[in-house]
Design a protein around this motif. Sequence first.
Motif, short mmCIF file in Angstrom:
data_model
loop_
_atom_site.label_atom_id
_atom_site.label_comp_id
_atom_site.label_asym_id
_atom_site.label_seq_id
_atom_site.Cartn_x
_atom_site.Cartn_y
_atom_site.Cartn_z
N GLY A 34 61.12 49.61 -4.28
CA GLY A 34 60.37 50.74 -3.73
C GLY A 34 60.67 50.96 -2.13
N GLU A 35 61.72 50.13 -1.70
CA GLU A 35 61.92 49.98 -0.37
C GLU A 35 63.39 50.74 0.07
N LEU A 36 63.25 52.18 -0.01
CA LEU A 36 64.29 53.09 0.52
C LEU A 36 64.42 52.71 1.87
N PRO A 37 65.48 52.26 2.57
CA PRO A 37 65.86 52.04 3.83
C PRO A 37 65.78 53.40 4.49
N GLY A 38 65.11 53.50 5.65
CA GLY A 38 64.79 54.71 6.48
C GLY A 38 63.97 55.68 5.72
N ASP A 39 63.55 55.31 4.34
CA ASP A 39 62.66 56.46 3.95
C ASP A 39 63.02 57.91 3.85
N ASP A 40 62.08 58.70 4.46
CA ASP A 40 62.42 59.99 4.63
C ASP A 40 63.53 60.53 5.41
N GLN A 41 63.97 59.63 6.17
CA GLN A 41 64.92 59.98 7.22
C GLN A 41 66.54 59.26 6.62
N ALA A 42 66.33 58.92 5.38
CA ALA A 42 67.61 58.49 4.98
C ALA A 42 68.82 59.63 4.70
N ASP A 43 69.90 59.35 4.82
CA ASP A 43 71.07 60.26 4.78
C ASP A 43 70.88 60.79 3.19
N PRO A 44 71.36 62.16 3.16
CA PRO A 44 71.29 62.61 1.75
C PRO A 44 72.31 61.75 0.77
N ALA A 45 73.47 61.42 1.30
CA ALA A 45 74.36 60.76 0.61
C ALA A 45 73.71 59.32 -0.09
N LEU A 46 73.03 58.74 0.77
CA LEU A 46 72.36 57.58 0.61
C LEU A 46 71.36 57.60 -0.48
#
Length: 124
Positions: A34-46
Amino acid sequence: PNLARPIGQRDALVLALLFYKSYSLNQCIRLQVGELPGDDQADPALRAAWERYVWQGRADVAHPDQALLLLTRTGQPLTDSQTLRIRLRDLGRRIGHPSLSARILRKSRKAHEIEASKRHAHLL
């Protein structure tokens, strides 16, 4: 990576983490589901690589109680960064860059950021 296979989806996510987040291989293998780095600011490709792996590839091999994000073909946690180093070299050979490494991807990202800053400065 072959995005039709769970391992290919995992490898694509690792490449995205190395490039977009400048993560080390050790940081990658310690990530939790559940740990998406940057969460809502993550690059779209990431974000796309993350979602593809978590909802498709990982779901095919994961044991229900496994919290670590990156898994082997058999659903075991990937706990050895050497395995990822070998995968990177193999992927690099396929694209004609046999020395592909986490360091090269991080440096490449920094170079892209510097170039983008220069272009932005010229527009101002």
